[in-house]
Design a protein around this motif. Sequence first.
Motif, PDB file in Angstrom:
ATOM      1  N   GLU A  17      -3.031 -11.708  -5.213  1.00  0.00           N
ATOM      2  CA  GLU A  17      -4.146 -11.041  -4.949  1.00  0.00           C
ATOM      3  C   GLU A  17      -3.694  -9.577  -4.385  1.00  0.00           C
ATOM      4  N   ILE A  18      -2.685  -9.523  -3.513  1.00  0.00           N
ATOM      5  CA  ILE A  18      -2.250  -8.376  -2.752  1.00  0.00           C
ATOM      6  C   ILE A  18      -1.395  -7.359  -4.100  1.00  0.00           C
ATOM      7  N   GLU A  19      -0.904  -8.206  -4.981  1.00  0.00           N
ATOM      8  CA  GLU A  19      -0.277  -7.318  -6.055  1.00  0.00           C
ATOM      9  C   GLU A  19      -1.347  -6.759  -7.110  1.00  0.00           C
ATOM     10  N   GLU A  20      -2.251  -7.579  -6.913  1.00  0.00           N
ATOM     11  CA  GLU A  20      -3.466  -7.044  -8.157  1.00  0.00           C
ATOM     12  C   GLU A  20      -4.168  -5.710  -7.346  1.00  0.00           C
ATOM     13  N   GLN A  21      -4.145  -5.772  -6.053  1.00  0.00           N
ATOM     14  CA  GLN A  21      -4.871  -4.623  -5.447  1.00  0.00           C
ATOM     15  C   GLN A  21      -4.145  -3.323  -5.264  1.00  0.00           C
ATOM     16  N   TYR A  22      -2.873  -3.372  -5.175  1.00  0.00           N
ATOM     17  CA  TYR A  22      -2.031  -2.323  -5.090  1.00  0.00           C
ATOM     18  C   TYR A  22      -1.068  -1.978  -6.436  1.00  0.00           C
ATOM     19  N   PRO A  23       0.335  -2.484  -6.381  1.00  0.00           N
ATOM     20  CA  PRO A  23       1.150  -1.933  -7.645  1.00  0.00           C
ATOM     21  C   PRO A  23       0.259  -2.347  -9.071  1.00  0.00           C
ATOM     22  N   MET A  24       0.001  -3.526  -9.201  1.00  0.00           N
ATOM     23  CA  MET A  24      -0.888  -3.694 -10.288  1.00  0.00           C
ATOM     24  C   MET A  24      -1.923  -2.992 -10.892  1.00  0.00           C
ATOM     25  N   ALA A  25      -2.771  -2.672  -9.893  1.00  0.00           N
ATOM     26  CA  ALA A  25      -3.958  -1.703 -10.139  1.00  0.00           C
ATOM     27  C   ALA A  25      -3.594  -0.232 -10.621  1.00  0.00           C
ATOM     28  N   LEU A  26      -2.245   0.199 -10.341  1.00  0.00           N
ATOM     29  CA  LEU A  26      -1.883   1.420 -10.991  1.00  0.00           C
ATOM     30  C   LEU A  26      -1.255   1.300 -12.229  1.00  0.00           C
ATOM     31  N   LEU A  27      -0.697   0.268 -12.490  1.00  0.00           N
ATOM     32  CA  LEU A  27      -0.117  -0.004 -13.675  1.00  0.00           C
ATOM     33  C   LEU A  27      -1.282  -0.275 -14.766  1.00  0.00           C
ATOM     34  N   LYS A  28      -2.092  -1.218 -14.516  1.00  0.00           N
ATOM     35  CA  LYS A  28      -3.076  -1.422 -15.507  1.00  0.00           C
ATOM     36  C   LYS A  28      -3.794   0.069 -15.607  1.00  0.00           C
ATOM     37  N   ALA A  29      -4.250   0.626 -14.537  1.00  0.00           N
ATOM     38  CA  ALA A  29      -4.955   1.872 -14.833  1.00  0.00           C
ATOM     39  C   ALA A  29      -4.254   2.770 -16.032  1.00  0.00           C
ATOM     40  N   THR A  30      -2.908   2.872 -15.678  1.00  0.00           N
ATOM     41  CA  THR A  30      -2.151   3.775 -16.739  1.00  0.00           C
ATOM     42  C   THR A  30      -2.173   3.277 -18.026  1.00  0.00           C
ATOM     43  N   SER A  61       0.774  -1.286  -0.007  1.00  0.00           N
ATOM     44  CA  SER A  61      -0.045  -0.054  -0.017  1.00  0.00           C
ATOM     45  C   SER A  61       0.976   1.413   0.050  1.00  0.00           C
ATOM     46  N   ASP A  62       2.052   1.340   0.761  1.00  0.00           N
ATOM     47  CA  ASP A  62       2.830   2.326   0.945  1.00  0.00           C
ATOM     48  C   ASP A  62       3.516   2.669  -0.391  1.00  0.00           C
ATOM     49  N   ALA A  63       4.039   1.502  -1.056  1.00  0.00           N
ATOM     50  CA  ALA A  63       4.766   1.462  -2.242  1.00  0.00           C
ATOM     51  C   ALA A  63       3.885   2.294  -3.478  1.00  0.00           C
ATOM     52  N   ALA A  64       2.662   1.651  -3.579  1.00  0.00           N
ATOM     53  CA  ALA A  64       1.731   2.102  -4.329  1.00  0.00           C
ATOM     54  C   ALA A  64       1.300   3.795  -4.099  1.00  0.00           C
ATOM     55  N   ALA A  65       1.259   4.039  -2.936  1.00  0.00           N
ATOM     56  CA  ALA A  65       1.271   5.523  -2.683  1.00  0.00           C
ATOM     57  C   ALA A  65       2.222   6.360  -3.178  1.00  0.00           C
ATOM     58  N   ARG A  66       3.273   5.847  -2.977  1.00  0.00           N
ATOM     59  CA  ARG A  66       4.409   6.647  -3.483  1.00  0.00           C
ATOM     60  C   ARG A  66       4.552   6.731  -4.903  1.00  0.00           C
ATOM     61  N   VAL A  67       4.476   5.513  -5.586  1.00  0.00           N
ATOM     62  CA  VAL A  67       4.449   5.678  -6.976  1.00  0.00           C
ATOM     63  C   VAL A  67       3.496   6.500  -7.552  1.00  0.00           C
ATOM     64  N   GLN A  68       2.150   6.486  -7.158  1.00  0.00           N
ATOM     65  CA  GLN A  68       1.052   7.273  -7.528  1.00  0.00           C
ATOM     66  C   GLN A  68       1.440   8.731  -7.223  1.00  0.00           C
ATOM     67  N   GLU A  69       1.923   9.051  -6.119  1.00  0.00           N
ATOM     68  CA  GLU A  69       2.517  10.518  -5.677  1.00  0.00           C
ATOM     69  C   GLU A  69       3.402  10.835  -6.935  1.00  0.00           C
ATOM     70  N   LEU A  70       4.315  10.312  -7.045  1.00  0.00           N
ATOM     71  CA  LEU A  70       5.589  10.627  -8.042  1.00  0.00           C
ATOM     72  C   LEU A  70       4.961  10.673  -9.508  1.00  0.00           C
ATOM     73  N   SER A  71       4.235   9.790  -9.932  1.00  0.00           N
ATOM     74  CA  SER A  71       3.866   9.616 -11.241  1.00  0.00           C
ATOM     75  C   SER A  71       2.697  10.797 -11.617  1.00  0.00           C
TER      76      SER A  71
END
Length: 203
Positions: free
Chosen positions: A130-143, A75-85
């Motif tokens: 399942e966790i991957e799909e919810q956090y980092p993967m969700a951002l990647l697919k959305a982009t 969750s923290d990783a996804a938030a950091r990725v989103q904040e920068l991107s």
Amino acid sequence: MNKAATDQRTRREEYAEATRQALLAAGREIFAREGYQAAGIEAISRAARVTRGAFYHHFEDKKALFDAVVVSLQSDAAARVQELSKRKSKIWERLYTGIDAYLDVSIEPDYARIVVQEAPVVLGHARFAEIEEQYPMALLKATLRALKREGELVFDDIDLLGHMLDAVICELSIKLPTASDPKKTRIHGRKIIEGLLDAFRRK
């Protein structure tokens, strides 16, 4: 319910959340330092300054705590990725900024030990995915979907493309911490990622 009862409930809830966060912090520190197998519930409870009973009030067992730590890190990783991107105006820039941000996170010692090295084994492929799909993967697919909507990607199965791209990024993140030349490995890995995406980029 009167105000006194409401305040008391709120204090209990705050204490319970504080206890849970202390256990997560202690678990993260000990899992990262000693590894999952060597980490003990007693040691984690002591580090969190709570009783063993408090541990079991919040988590069924050590694996449940480990799962929660992995979710927190992802969750923290996804938030950091989103904040920068999100600071980038162009979608392609957001995608590559996000990939770079994730690679930065992946070589941090806690994340590398807990998420990259141990989580797939401890939690099993299904739960880890399942966790991957919810956090980092969700951002990647959305982009990737945003690029497709803009006509920048010429490929129908964005879900598959997202999974394949994620696999390459994850493999690179596994190799970076132990690479003899991490900088060179990262540059080469980045070129592979760019080559994969370029195959489906509108010319």
